[in-house]
Write a protein that holds these residues in place. Structure first.
Motif, PDB file in Angstrom:
ATOM      1  N   PHE A  84       0.979  -1.290  -0.047  1.00  0.00           N
ATOM      2  CA  PHE A  84       0.045   0.177  -0.005  1.00  0.00           C
ATOM      3  C   PHE A  84       0.937   1.287  -0.141  1.00  0.00           C
ATOM      4  O   PHE A  84       2.149   1.269   0.435  1.00  0.00           O
ATOM      5  N   ASN A  99       0.713   0.440   5.860  1.00  0.00           N
ATOM      6  CA  ASN A  99       0.022  -0.166   6.666  1.00  0.00           C
ATOM      7  C   ASN A  99       0.536  -1.269   7.409  1.00  0.00           C
ATOM      8  O   ASN A  99      -0.019  -2.320   7.679  1.00  0.00           O
ATOM      9  N   LEU A 100       1.654  -1.167   8.146  1.00  0.00           N
ATOM     10  CA  LEU A 100       2.064  -2.023   8.900  1.00  0.00           C
ATOM     11  C   LEU A 100       1.494  -2.132  10.335  1.00  0.00           C
ATOM     12  O   LEU A 100       0.865  -1.081  10.504  1.00  0.00           O
ATOM     13  N   PHE A 101       1.407  -3.205  10.988  1.00  0.00           N
ATOM     14  CA  PHE A 101       0.658  -3.320  12.161  1.00  0.00           C
ATOM     15  C   PHE A 101       1.581  -2.702  13.287  1.00  0.00           C
ATOM     16  O   PHE A 101       2.656  -3.245  13.728  1.00  0.00           O
ATOM     17  N   PRO A 102       1.279  -1.507  13.677  1.00  0.00           N
ATOM     18  CA  PRO A 102       2.028  -0.900  14.783  1.00  0.00           C
ATOM     19  C   PRO A 102       2.282  -1.418  16.101  1.00  0.00           C
ATOM     20  O   PRO A 102       3.145  -1.150  16.766  1.00  0.00           O
ATOM     21  N   HIS A 103       1.192  -2.509  16.247  1.00  0.00           N
ATOM     22  CA  HIS A 103       1.577  -3.062  17.731  1.00  0.00           C
ATOM     23  C   HIS A 103       2.324  -4.321  17.813  1.00  0.00           C
ATOM     24  O   HIS A 103       2.704  -4.860  18.925  1.00  0.00           O
ATOM     25  N   LEU A 146       3.071 -13.049  11.357  1.00  0.00           N
ATOM     26  CA  LEU A 146       1.518 -13.054  11.862  1.00  0.00           C
ATOM     27  C   LEU A 146       0.578 -13.896  10.661  1.00  0.00           C
ATOM     28  O   LEU A 146      -0.060 -14.919  11.029  1.00  0.00           O
ATOM     29  N   HIS A 171       9.558  -1.601  16.488  1.00  0.00           N
ATOM     30  CA  HIS A 171       8.491  -1.787  16.063  1.00  0.00           C
ATOM     31  C   HIS A 171       8.424  -0.695  14.565  1.00  0.00           C
ATOM     32  O   HIS A 171       9.330   0.001  14.634  1.00  0.00           O
ATOM     33  N   SER A 176       7.214   2.073  14.214  1.00  0.00           N
ATOM     34  CA  SER A 176       7.291   3.476  14.160  1.00  0.00           C
ATOM     35  C   SER A 176       8.723   3.770  14.179  1.00  0.00           C
ATOM     36  O   SER A 176       9.061   4.958  14.245  1.00  0.00           O
ATOM     37  N   ARG A 226       6.319  -8.590   4.033  1.00  0.00           N
ATOM     38  CA  ARG A 226       5.312  -9.220   4.651  1.00  0.00           C
ATOM     39  C   ARG A 226       4.287  -9.527   3.876  1.00  0.00           C
ATOM     40  O   ARG A 226       3.800 -10.726   3.928  1.00  0.00           O
ATOM     41  N   ALA A 227       4.203  -9.062   2.573  1.00  0.00           N
ATOM     42  CA  ALA A 227       3.321  -9.570   1.490  1.00  0.00           C
ATOM     43  C   ALA A 227       4.081 -10.805   0.855  1.00  0.00           C
ATOM     44  O   ALA A 227       3.388 -11.708   0.346  1.00  0.00           O
TER      45      ALA A 227
END
Lengths: 257, 676
Positions: free
Chosen positions: A100, A104-108, A117, A150, A152, A166-167
Motif C-alpha cells: 500500500f 499499513n504495517l501493524f504498529p502494535h 503473523l 516496532h 514506528s 510481509r506480502a
C-alpha cells in the motif's frame, strides 16, 4: 533502453483476466463511475505499470484484483478462479500480495511479528518456520537488523520494504503495488524501487500503480494509461512514454515529464 | 542511553564521568515520582487497616470511629442442609383460573389431566373473553355439573345427618357437609363410617346410616396458576405447604391406628420424601455417617427501636426441661420497655382488667401484675361509672434474650429460641449450600459480605458483564450486516436515553417478576436460570435479594456506553489496517482478533478505566433495591445511630480510596500499554 535481464524473463499464460469490468461508487454527491468497461489480460511473469491522473480508477482497478473493492459488472479471473461470487476469497488473497501507499504495517507488532503473523494465522506455519522465512525476507529487502523494532522506529523506506517482505511471506503468485513510493521522501524512493526491481527481474508477476518512469522503463513489460475509469492506451513503456498516440496521454505526459 | 551511544559513534565526544548515584539520591528520585496524595492515601489505608485489624472486638469501622461498643449483628449460619425427610402427604391441590377469571382450588384427585396448551374462548363467550395459554388443567367440577348430559359420576359415601326438603343432608368422612338429591342415592345401609384422620385430626369414626351416592360432575378446563402440596411431619405433626415439584419420591402406605384408639380404621395414605431445609452450623459428628448440626429455629421477635432501653452481650440460658438438646449460648440481651395500651375499661377485678382497645370490638384481658403504671381519664373512674372510663396502661419492662438477626429502620428482630443440636444422617442429605449470614455496616475485616465488599463484588461482576455486552455490541455497531447494526444501534440509543436508576428499577420490578415464579419463594423457584441466580444471591448475601437484577441492570446500562467506547476504538484504527490484514488472506475474525482489537484496546483502555471508576460510583444506585452495599449500609448506620456525619464521611472516604487507587492503576496500565 531495455535491461539485459528482462529479455531472459519467461512470459507465460494469462494469470489475471479482466473482462468488461464496471464499478460505480455511490457518494452523497452522486454516482462516480470509477471503472468503465475495463478489459485487461496479465500473463505470468509480466510486469505491468499503470499510470494516469488522480481519480482515473487505477487504484480501484488494482484493488478489484484482490477484491478489496467489489465490482458491479464484468468478470475478473485470477489464477483460474472467478472473483465474482467467489466463496473462498481469502484463499485468492493469499496468492495476491499487496503493498500500500501508506505501508499499513501493524504498529502494535514488531517487524518480525508483522511478517510472521499472517504466515502463522493464515498459512498455519510453525513458529520456527515462519520466523526463518521472515528473517530470510528481511535479509532480501536489506534490513535484517531491524527484526525486533516496532514499525514506528523505522524510516518510511524501511517500512515499505517491511511491507513488501510481509506480502512476500505468503509466497504470492502475483504482487500488486499501489503507489508504493509516493508517500516516501525522495532519498528513500530508490531503496524501495531497488527491491521492487529485484523482484521484477526474479520473475514475479507484478501490477504496479506508479509514476516512477525509471522503474517503468527499466522493469516493466507494459505500461497502461488510464483516464476516467477507462484504459486509454497501453504499450511497452518506451513506446508509451516516447511516442504516445492519444491526445489525453500526450497532455498527461507533458505535465508529469 | 541510546542517544549517547549514537553520539559516541558519530564523533569522539569526551566521555562524561558518571558517578554511581548514592542511595539517598536514588530514594529521593523514587520519592519524587510518587504523587503526594498517593502517599496520604497509603498512610490513611495503612492507619485504618492496622488499627481495624488490631481491634479485638471485631467492630465495624463506624463503631470503631465513634468508639461505640459493637452492636452484635454478626450471625453465622454456615450451611443450608436439605435433608430427605419422609412426611405424610395430606393433600395436593392445584389452583386454577378459568377464562372467567375466577380462581378455584381443586384437589389433585379431581384433576384428569395437565398439559401445556391453550384454552380458546367458546363461540358464545362474552365480549372481552381472552384465550389463555399455560398449563391447561382438566378437572371434575362438581359445582357446575350439567345434569342434562353428565360427563361422569363418582361414588361417594357419607353419613346421613338429616333431610332438607327433597334433599338428604350428608356428612362426609372429612367432616364436610353436603346435600344429595334422592335420585343420586345408590344405597343406604347401617354401618360405621371410617373417619379420615388426615383431614380431621383427633376424629372418631361414627356409626349410623351410610349413604352411598353418585356425584355428577362436568369436566372443566382452566389454566393452572400454581400447585401446592400440604404435608405433615410424622413426628411432631408440623404442617407446611410446599410445591409438588419439590417432592422427591412417593410411597403408598397405611396409617396404622394407635393400639388404644376407639373405632379407628387404618387409612391408606401417601408418604412422600422431600428435602427439608435445616439451617445450621456443622459440629464434629459422632461417627462417619452422621453429622451434627447446631441449628437455630427461626422464631423471632420484632422490637421497635423506641422501646429498647439497653442492649448487652450475655449468656442466653435455655430451658432444658423443655428441650434436653438445647445449650446456653452467647447472645444479646435486650431490655425492652413495656408497651402502652389505651382503651375503654370494660370490667375490672382484683387481678385483671378488661379493656376494649381502640378499633377492637372485644375486650382484651390484662394481668394487673404485668402493669407498671396506669392513667385514668376521668381520674379515678371505674367500670361501673356512667361515663366511659378511658384507661392508659403501660406494661412492665421485660428482657428479650437471643440473637439479633436483623437491624433496620423498623427496629431489631431478635431470635429467642435457643439453639438445638440435631443429628443428620449423611445419606439423607440431599444438598448443602454454604451460606454466610453476616451483616455489618460498612466493612468488617473478618468475613463480612455487605458494605464495601458488596460494592466491589457488584462492580466487578457487572463490569465484566458490561465488557462482554459492550464488545459484542461495539462489534455489531461497525458490522456491515444491517440487522446486527440496527439491533445494536437500537440498544445503544435506547439504553443511553434512560437513566441508570430507571434501568435498575425496571429490571427489578418489571423484567424479574416476569421471569421469577409467581410467589418467588426460595427453593420453590422453577426457572433454572433464576434458581442459579438465587443460589448465588443466597451465597453472597445470605438471602434472596435483587442482587442479580442489580448486576444485570448495571451491566445493561453500562454496556451501551462501553459499546460506543469499543466502536470508537475500532473505528480509530485506520481502514488501511483492515485492508492490509485482509489482503494477506486473513478472515474478518482473524483480522479483528490479531490486528484491529489489539490496537483498539490500547485506545479504549483509558475510557474503559474511567467507565469502571464511574460504575464503581454508580453502584451506589443499587441502594434503592435495598442491597446492603456501601452507601446503603452507611445510610442504615446513620438512621440507626443518628451519627450522620461520621457515617457519610466514612462512605465518602471509602469511595475516594477506591476510585483514587483505581485511577492510579488505570494510569499505570495506560503507561505500560502505550505503543513505542
Amino acid at each position: 533502453m531495455t535491461s539485459p535481464i528482462k529479455k531472459d524473463k519467461q512470459i507465460g499464460d494469462v494469470i489475471i483476466q479482466i473482462r468488461n469490468v464496471h464499478k460505480q461508487f455511490r457518494t452523497p454527491r452522486g454516482v462516480v463511475h470509477a471503472l468503465r468497461d475495463v478489459s485487461l489480460d496479465i500473463r505470468t511473469g509480466e510486469v505491468v505499470t499503470v499510470i494516469g491522473p488522480s481519480g482515473s480508477g487505477k487504484s480501484t482497478l488494482l484493488r478489484c484484483i484482490n477484491r478489496l473493492e467489489t465490482f458491479d459488472r464484468g468478470d475478473i479471473v485470477v489464477d483460474g478462479i472467478p472473483l465474482h461470487g467467489a466463496k473462498n476469497i481469502n484463499r485468492i488473497r493469499t496468492e495476491v500480495g499487496m503493498v500500500f501507499q501508506s505501508f499499513n504495517l501493524f504498529p502494535h507488532l514488531t517487524v518480525l511479528d508483522n511478517i510472521m503473523l499472517a504466515q502463522r494465522v493464515v498459512r498455519r506455519r510453525a513458529n520456527s518456520a515462519s520466523k526463518e522465512k521472515a528473517m530470510e525476507l528481511l535479509a532480501r529487502v536489506g534490513i535484517p537488523d531491524k527484526a525486533d523494532v516496532h514499525p514506528s522506529q523505522l524510516s518510511g523506506g524501511q517500512q515499505q520494504r517491511v511491507a513488501i517482505a510481509r506480502a512476500l511471506a505468503m509466497d504470492p503468485k502475483i504482487m500488486l503495488f499501489d503507489e508504493p513510493t509516493s508517500a516516501l521522501d525522495p532519498e528513500m524512493i530508490n531503496e524501495v524501487l531497488d527491491v521492487m526491481m529485484a523482484l521484477a527481474f526474479g520473475g514475479m508477476t507484478m501490477v504496479v500503480v506508479s509514476h516512477e518512469m525509471g522503474f517503468a522503463r527499466a522493469a516493466s513489460d507494459r505500461t497502461i494509461f488510464m483516464d476516467s475509469g477507462m484504459i486509454v492506451e497501453q504499450n511497452t513503456p518506451d513506446n508509451l512514454f516516447d511516442n504516445p498516440q492519444h491526445d489525453r496521454t500526450k497532455l498527461f505526459l507533458s505535465k508529469i515529464l | 542511553m541510546g542517544q549517547s551511544a549514537k553520539a559516541n559513534q558519530d564523533a569522539p565526544v569526551p566521555e562524561l564521568i558518571q558517578e554511581p548515584p548514592t542511595v539517598p539520591d536514588l530514594l529521593l528520585g523514587m520519592a519524587r515520582r510518587v504523587p503526594w496524595w498517593a502517599v496520604l492515601l497509603f498512610l490513611l489505608i495503612f492507619w485504618v487497616g492496622i488499627d481495624m485489624l488490631n481491634d479485638k472486638n471485631d467492630r465495624d469501622i463506624l463503631d470503631w470511629l465513634a468508639d461505640r461498643p459493637e452492636v452484635n449483628t454478626n450471625e453465622l449460619y454456615d450451611v443450608v442442609y436439605e435433608v430427605k425427610t419422609e412426611v405424610l402427604l395430606v393433600s395436593e391441590t392445584v389452583r386454577v383460573r378459568g377464562l372467567d377469571d375466577v380462581s378455584v382450588t381443586v384437589p389433585i384427585q379431581q384433576v384428569a389431566s395437565q398439559a401445556d396448551g391453550v384454552i380458546n374462548c367458546p363461540e358464545d363467550a362474552a365480549e372481552g373473553c381472552l384465550s389463555q395459554r399455560g398449563v391447561v388443567v382438566t378437572y371434575q367440577d362438581f359445582e357446575n355439573a350439567n345434569r342434562e348430559s353428565p360427563d361422569g359420576v363418582v361414588e361417594t359415601r357419607g353419613l346421613r345427618t338429616g333431610v332438607v326438603g327433597p334433599l338428604v343432608r350428608v356428612t362426609l368422612a372429612d367432616g364436610v357437609q353436603t346435600v344429595v338429591a334422592p335420585n343420586d342415592i345408590v344405597s343406604e345401609e347401617e354401618g360405621v363410617l371410617a373417619c379420615n384422620p388426615i383431614a380431621v385430626p383427633d376424629c372418631e369414626s361414627t356409626s349410623g346410616q351410610i349413604i352411598t351416592f353418585n356425584r355428577p360432575y362436568s369436566l372443566r378446563q382452566s389454566i393452572r396458576v400454581r400447585a401446592d402440596a400440604r404435608i405433615r411431619h410424622l413426628d411432631d405433626g408440623y404442617e407446611i405447604t410446599i410445591r409438588p415439584n419439590r417432592i422427591l419420591s412417593r410411597r403408598e402406605g397405611t396409617l396404622e391406628c394407635l393400639p388404644d384408639a376407639v373405632d379407628c380404621v387404618a387409612t391408606p395414605v401417601t408418604f412422600v420424601v422431600y428435602p427439608e431445609r435445616i439451617i445450621g452450623t456443622e459440629l464434629r459428628g459422632e461417627n462417619d455417617d452422621e453429622i451434627q448440626v447446631r441449628t437455630v429455629e427461626q422464631q423471632s421477635v420484632q422490637i421497635s427501636r423506641d422501646r429498647i432501653i439497653n442492649m448487652e452481650i450475655g449468656m442466653v440460658t435455655c430451658d432444658r426441661s423443655e428441650d434436653p438438646r438445647c445449650r446456653d449460648y452467647e447472645g444479646t440481651i435486650v431490655s425492652v420497655s413495656g408497651e402502652t395500651f389505651s382503651g375503654r375499661l370494660s370490667t375490672e377485678s382484683g387481678s385483671q382488667y378488661d379493656l376494649i382497645l381502640e378499633g377492637d370490638a372485644e375486650a382484651t384481658e390484662f394481668e394487673r401484675r404485668d402493669i407498671k403504671e396506669e392513667l385514668r381519664d376521668p381520674d379515678g373512674c371505674t367500670a361501673t361509672d356512667a361515663v366511659a372510663c378511658e384507661v392508659t396502661i403501660t406494661m412492665n419492662d421485660s428482657t428479650v434474650a437471643g440473637r439479633i438477626i436483623a437491624d433496620n429502620d423498623g427496629g431489631i428482630t431478635v431470635e429467642t429460641v435457643p439453639e438445638k443440636i440435631i443429628t443428620l444422617r449423611k445419606g439423607d442429605i440431599y444438598s448443602t449450600t454454604a451460606r454466610t449470614y453476616k451483616t455489618c455496616a460498612l466493612n468488617n475485616p473478618r468475613g463480612c459480605n455487605a458494605g464495601i465488599w458488596l460494592t466491589i463484588i457488584v462492580t466487578l461482576s457487572a463490569f465484566s458483564l458490561a465488557l462482554l455486552i459492550g464488545l459484542l455490541m461495539g462489534l455489531f455497531r461497525v458490522s456491515s450486516n444491517p440487522i446486527l447494526y440496527h439491533l445494536s444501534t437500537f440498544y445503544v440509543e435506547l439504553v443511553r436515553g434512560v437513566p441508570l436508576l430507571v434501568i435498575l428499577l425496571y429490571f427489578a420490578f418489571v423484567v424479574s417478576p416476569q421471569m421469577r415464579d409467581a410467589d418467588g419463594i426460595i427453593g420453590d423457584i422453577t426457572h433454572p436460570i433464576y434458581d442459579t441466580l438465587t443460589k448465588i444471591e443466597v451465597q453472597v448475601l445470605g438471602n434472596e435479594s435483587f442482587l442479580a437484577e442489580a448486576v444485570i441492570g448495571l451491566a445493561v446500562g453500562y454496556g451501551a456506553f462501553l459499546a460506543e467506547v469499543f466502536r470508537a476504538g475500532i473505528q480509530s484504527v485506520s481502514r488501511g489496517q483492515t485492508e492490509a490484514a485482509r489482503s494477506l488472506g486473513m478472515s474478518y475474525f482473524q483480522s479483528m482478533r490479531h490486528v484491529i482489537l489489539p490496537q483498539a484496546i490500547r485506545t479504549v483502555l483509558p475510557p474503559l478505566g474511567n467507565d469502571f471508576i464511574a460504575m464503581l460510583k454508580d453502584s451506589s444506585l443499587i441502594a434503592i433495591l435495598a442491597l446492603p452495599e456501601l452507601l446503603q449500609q452507611g445510610r442504615l448506620y446513620s438512621t440507626r445511630t443518628f451519627q450522620a456525619i461520621p457515617a457519610y464521611n466514612a462512605v465518602a472516604i471509602f469511595y475516594i480510596v477506591m476510585t483514587l487507587s483505581l485511577s492510579l492503576m488505570v494510569r499505570a496500565v495506560e503507561r505500560r500499554s502505550r505503543l513505542p
